[in-house]
Write a protein that holds these residues in place. Sequence first.
Motif, mmCIF file in Angstrom:
data_model
loop_
_atom_site.group_PDB
_atom_site.id
_atom_site.type_symbol
_atom_site.label_atom_id
_atom_site.label_comp_id
_atom_site.label_asym_id
_atom_site.label_seq_id
_atom_site.Cartn_x
_atom_site.Cartn_y
_atom_site.Cartn_z
ATOM 1 N N ALA A 27 0.828 -1.212 0.000
ATOM 2 C CA ALA A 27 0.000 0.000 0.000
ATOM 3 C C ALA A 27 0.859 1.257 0.000
ATOM 4 N N VAL A 28 0.299 2.299 -0.597
ATOM 5 C CA VAL A 28 0.911 3.625 -0.566
ATOM 6 C C VAL A 28 -0.042 4.530 0.202
ATOM 7 N N GLY A 29 0.468 5.211 1.214
ATOM 8 C CA GLY A 29 -0.358 6.125 1.995
ATOM 9 C C GLY A 29 -0.442 7.489 1.336
ATOM 10 N N LYS A 30 -1.575 8.129 1.508
ATOM 11 C CA LYS A 30 -1.770 9.475 0.967
ATOM 12 C C LYS A 30 -2.684 10.242 1.916
ATOM 13 N N THR A 31 -2.348 11.506 2.140
ATOM 14 C CA THR A 31 -3.182 12.383 2.948
ATOM 15 C C THR A 31 -3.834 13.411 2.036
ATOM 16 N N LEU A 32 -5.132 13.558 2.174
ATOM 17 C CA LEU A 32 -5.903 14.495 1.358
ATOM 18 C C LEU A 32 -6.404 15.642 2.224
ATOM 19 N N ARG A 33 -6.321 16.838 1.678
ATOM 20 C CA ARG A 33 -6.912 17.996 2.337
ATOM 21 C C ARG A 33 -8.424 18.004 2.073
ATOM 22 N N ARG A 34 -9.133 18.753 2.871
ATOM 23 C CA ARG A 34 -10.574 18.924 2.657
ATOM 24 C C ARG A 34 -10.809 19.388 1.221
ATOM 25 N N ASN A 35 -11.744 18.761 0.528
ATOM 26 C CA ASN A 35 -12.137 19.049 -0.855
ATOM 27 C C ASN A 35 -11.106 18.635 -1.903
ATOM 28 N N GLU A 99 -13.449 15.913 4.374
ATOM 29 C CA GLU A 99 -12.654 16.450 5.479
ATOM 30 C C GLU A 99 -11.233 15.920 5.312
ATOM 31 N N PRO A 100 -10.265 16.405 6.063
ATOM 32 C CA PRO A 100 -8.916 15.843 5.937
ATOM 33 C C PRO A 100 -8.979 14.317 6.089
ATOM 34 N N THR A 101 -8.358 13.618 5.153
ATOM 35 C CA THR A 101 -8.528 12.176 5.042
ATOM 36 C C THR A 101 -7.201 11.486 4.774
ATOM 37 N N GLU A 102 -6.997 10.353 5.411
ATOM 38 C CA GLU A 102 -5.839 9.515 5.158
ATOM 39 C C GLU A 102 -6.314 8.229 4.489
ATOM 40 N N VAL A 103 -5.714 7.907 3.353
ATOM 41 C CA VAL A 103 -6.087 6.706 2.616
ATOM 42 C C VAL A 103 -4.863 5.837 2.366
ATOM 43 N N LEU A 104 -5.127 4.560 2.132
ATOM 44 C CA LEU A 104 -4.114 3.629 1.655
ATOM 45 C C LEU A 104 -4.551 3.188 0.269
ATOM 46 N N LEU A 105 -3.600 3.133 -0.648
ATOM 47 C CA LEU A 105 -3.889 2.839 -2.047
ATOM 48 C C LEU A 105 -3.091 1.620 -2.509
ATOM 49 N N TRP A 106 -3.742 0.753 -3.270
ATOM 50 C CA TRP A 106 -3.080 -0.397 -3.888
ATOM 51 C C TRP A 106 -3.301 -0.316 -5.385
ATOM 52 N N HIS A 107 -2.235 -0.392 -6.162
ATOM 53 C CA HIS A 107 -2.377 -0.452 -7.616
ATOM 54 C C HIS A 107 -3.031 -1.780 -7.990
ATOM 55 N N LYS A 108 -3.752 -1.773 -9.077
ATOM 56 C CA LYS A 108 -4.555 -2.921 -9.486
ATOM 57 C C LYS A 108 -3.738 -4.207 -9.569
ATOM 58 N N ASP A 109 -2.595 -4.192 -10.217
ATOM 59 C CA ASP A 109 -1.785 -5.410 -10.352
ATOM 60 C C ASP A 109 -1.343 -5.922 -8.986
ATOM 61 N N ASP A 110 -0.914 -5.017 -8.125
ATOM 62 C CA ASP A 110 -0.483 -5.416 -6.782
ATOM 63 C C ASP A 110 -1.636 -6.035 -5.995
ATOM 64 N N PHE A 111 -2.808 -5.419 -6.093
ATOM 65 C CA PHE A 111 -3.953 -5.935 -5.331
ATOM 66 C C PHE A 111 -4.399 -7.290 -5.877
ATOM 67 N N ASN A 112 -4.406 -7.438 -7.200
ATOM 68 C CA ASN A 112 -4.771 -8.731 -7.786
ATOM 69 C C ASN A 112 -3.802 -9.821 -7.355
ATOM 70 N N ASN A 113 -2.523 -9.491 -7.279
ATOM 71 C CA ASN A 113 -1.538 -10.465 -6.795
ATOM 72 C C ASN A 113 -1.812 -10.832 -5.342
#
Length: 192
Positions: A27-35, A99-113
Amino acid sequence: MHPEFEKYLKENTNLTPDDIHHISSKAVGKTLRRNELLLQSGNVCKQKVFIAKGLLRTYSIDANGNEHILQFAPEHSWTLDVESYDKEIPAETNMGAVEPTEVLLWHKDDFNNLLSEVPELNKLSQQIISRNIYYSRQRMLTTLSATPEEKYDDFIQRFPKLLTRLPLRMIASYLGISIKTLTRIRHNQLQR
């Protein structure tokens, strides 16, 4: 590893600590600002998204500039634009932070594996897909046949913790009613 994701997996699966570490490592973490947008209409959705903290909304904007919210995704939930992700076509929706949000992201190939390598994750994924199909069907039936009051009552029952986190305009957009109607419904409920 993100502690909220680890907690979520421990509560919802029988994954081993090694499996949890393996899934998290992709996973790759990402922080998003509001909006801030995570996905913009016209781009291809290439990642599965887990919301560790915060709140996302998936929405479209019509030709008149009106926003139509399809889904809210609070912490400890998964989201994506399924058609764009599966077919690798441009998304028709936007996905942005309420609102301010923290997400974890998986690229499609990685998640399928990961789905192939970790059967317990595949089981969790199938359960989530089934729940989403059921929820989408229920939401469609409510949208087509319920009164505005019934739509709001359903929203309160399904998402009681979101009421204080969302502006009224977003709730109204999600319910497919005007803000004036929503205000009237809320006023009438307070009078009871």
